[in-house]
Design an enzyme around this catalytic site. Structure first.
Site, PDB file in Angstrom:
ATOM      1  N   GLU A 277       4.784 -21.935  10.960  1.00 11.89           N
ATOM      2  CA  GLU A 277       4.544 -22.747   9.755  1.00 11.89           C
ATOM      3  C   GLU A 277       5.748 -22.725   8.817  1.00 11.89           C
ATOM      4  O   GLU A 277       5.957 -23.642   8.044  1.00 11.89           O
ATOM      5  CB  GLU A 277       3.304 -22.236   9.006  1.00 11.89           C
ATOM      6  CG  GLU A 277       2.157 -23.219   9.046  1.00 11.89           C
ATOM      7  CD  GLU A 277       0.919 -22.777   8.255  1.00 11.89           C
ATOM      8  OE1 GLU A 277       0.986 -21.830   7.456  1.00 11.89           O
ATOM      9  OE2 GLU A 277      -0.128 -23.416   8.452  1.00 11.89           O
ATOM     10  N   HIS A 298       0.340 -11.536  34.929  1.00 12.30           N
ATOM     11  CA  HIS A 298      -0.445 -12.107  36.019  1.00 12.30           C
ATOM     12  C   HIS A 298      -0.855 -13.546  35.711  1.00 12.30           C
ATOM     13  O   HIS A 298      -1.725 -14.106  36.363  1.00 12.30           O
ATOM     14  CB  HIS A 298      -1.656 -11.218  36.301  1.00 12.30           C
ATOM     15  CG  HIS A 298      -1.254  -9.841  36.739  1.00 12.30           C
ATOM     16  ND1 HIS A 298      -1.282  -9.424  38.050  1.00 12.30           N
ATOM     17  CD2 HIS A 298      -0.747  -8.799  36.024  1.00 12.30           C
ATOM     18  CE1 HIS A 298      -0.832  -8.175  38.132  1.00 12.30           C
ATOM     19  NE2 HIS A 298      -0.500  -7.773  36.906  1.00 12.30           N
ATOM     20  N   LYS A 413      -5.404 -33.104   8.305  1.00 11.07           N
ATOM     21  CA  LYS A 413      -6.494 -33.048   7.318  1.00 11.07           C
ATOM     22  C   LYS A 413      -6.850 -34.463   6.867  1.00 11.07           C
ATOM     23  O   LYS A 413      -8.025 -34.822   6.781  1.00 11.07           O
ATOM     24  CB  LYS A 413      -6.080 -32.213   6.112  1.00 11.07           C
ATOM     25  CG  LYS A 413      -5.993 -30.722   6.404  1.00 11.07           C
ATOM     26  CD  LYS A 413      -5.714 -29.947   5.124  1.00 11.07           C
ATOM     27  CE  LYS A 413      -5.401 -28.497   5.402  1.00 11.07           C
ATOM     28  NZ  LYS A 413      -4.862 -27.789   4.252  1.00 11.07           N
TER      29      LYS A 413
END
Ligand code: PA5
Length: 423
Positions: A277, A298, A413
């Site tokens: 961010e 793995h 948003k």
């Protein structure tokens, strides 16, 4: 407390060549005269934090002692990740201190919220809602649900079990808390979410879960004092920032943060938010990713070894982790594991780390930065977060980026609010 090993980092430039650039960004951070400087409160926070408020937190914890076995922490992003990272690193994933901490407000997942509601029905609960803005939708949605749960369960007593951590004066959550009579704790104006874990944002969940928050602050204070130098030879946080910069210039576009203990996975999540961010702007930045080895050897190990050479690794090597044990011998040795009998499992884990380091860095030509941290104590946590704050601030300023805003987050948003019918 922290040392940096760059011997496998494959840097094609000298760290010391960045001294003048680092001196410049050191000035930006400490003289508070560059982009986003209104949000540099974290730089001196370990020294300047509100001691009265800190005392209030400790007193409040005493008042609540014996009254709860479950802590609901309701928040997202910077109002969530740091606290969870701290608790898991310091207390482990299954602490036996009689307190379960459950994080909500970080998702719209209907099934998760419903399951938590069922799970806590017969528990003794305290609820800490955390939001600087007081309007974050994920948090507000969950808070309404869990507030009603608390009121149904505890009636008028609910208000003594709900704690709000928010802005000192502004925002819906502050107004609501004052009206309902909740205890409130302050998120300082000049500290943004992802830099706030050593404020009440992280300290309240920590103290409720039994973490020594005085040790956290002491760790941060020592880091502040020790890392307050622009001398690249003496400052591992700046060395890390420069190594990241050099590797990015060498064409590495992703950094994989590697840990060797499952209880450090949330540290990686917190680190991803801090760097992602802060740095991911203006078409720039290194994509932060993470893995927990050997588990993820793995799964992702194949890509790291043989795939596109897009990434470098940064290993957080926590040197002393508690609860070690000797691997047992077995008379029949049917599983062929006796070659490890009597060895500490920490030793096995360490050999896995050293073997992987050589496989990736030597054979796979994947640069590796190693950050050595003494242990997983509250003190070490406090020290480490400050180290990463400084490194992150310096990284962003070297790219001429404001580390403290997140304009890109607003885009989802807006689209979501339109679909939800929010005015
Ligand atoms: O780092 C940040 O600023 C963000 O991740 C915020 O912490 C996050 O969006 C939550 O915001 P708020 O505390 O206002 O609910």
């Amino acid at each position: 407390m922290i040392t940096l090993d760059l011997s496998n980092a494959h840097l094609n430039e000298k760290i010391s060549d960045y001294q003048s650039e680092i001196s410049k960004v050191h000035g930006y951070l400490h003289e508070r005269n560059y982009k986003g400087s209104d949000f540099l409160g974290w730089v001196n926070w370990p020294k300047d934090y509100d001691k009265e408020e800190f005392k209030r937190i400790l007193e409040f914890k005493k008042e609540l002692d014996g009254k709860y076995d479950t802590v609901l922490v309701c928040g997202i992003g910077g109002s969530y990740l740091g606290a969870r990272a701290a608790l898991e690193m310091i207390n482990g994933l299954y602490p036996d201190n009689g307190v379960e901490v459950i994080f909500v407000g970080n998702t719209f997942s209907n099934t998760y919220i419903s399951q938590v509601l069922n799970h806590i029905r017969n528990k003794e609960v305290v609820l800490n809602v955390i939001s600087k803005s007081g309007t974050t939708t994920e948090t507000s949605l969950a808070f309404r649900v869990f507030k009603q749960f608390m009121e149904e369960k505890y009636g008028s007593e609910a208000k003594n079990r709900i704690i709000a951590t928010t802005d000192k004066a502004r925002g819906t959550l502050k107004a609501l808390s004052d009206k309902e009579g909740y205890k409130t704790f302050v998120i300082p104006d000049d500290i943004g979410g992802r830099y706030s874990v050593s404020t009440p944002v992280g300290l309240i969940p920590m103290v409720l879960a039994g973490v020594d928050i005085e040790a956290v602050m002491k760790g941060s204070l020592d880091a502040m004092n020790e890392l307050n130098t622009d001398d690249l030879n003496k400052n591992p946080a700046y060395q890390y920032a420069v190594a990241r910069r050099i590797l990015n210039k060498q064409g590495k576009r992703s950094e994989m943060f590697v840990t060797y203990h499952l209880q450090l996975t949330m540290i990686a999540e917190w680190w991803k938010q801090l760097f992602g961010e802060s740095e991911g702007k203006d078409g720039l930045g290194v994509l932060p990713t993470s893995a927990c080895f050997s588990t993820d050897l793995h799964s992702l190990g194949q890509f790291v070894q043989d795939g596109d050479k897009v990434l470098y690794e940064t290993i957080l090597n926590v040197e002393n982790m508690p609860l070690d044990f000797d691997f047992p011998a077995d008379e029949e040795n049917l599983d062929g594991m006796n070659y490890l009998a009597g060895k500490k499992v920490s030793w096995v884990n360490k050999q896995a780390m050293l073997g992987t380091l050589s496989a990736h860095a030597d054979d796979g030509n994947v640069p590796n930065i190693m950050i050595n941290l003494k242990d997983n104590s509250a003190y070490a946590f406090g020290y480490m977060i400050y180290f990463f704050f400084i490194a992150c601030g310096a990284t962003c300023y070297m790219l001429d980026i404001n580390p403290f805003n997140q304009p890109g987050v607003e885009v989802y948003k807006k689209k979501m609010f339109k679909l939800l019918g929010k005015e």
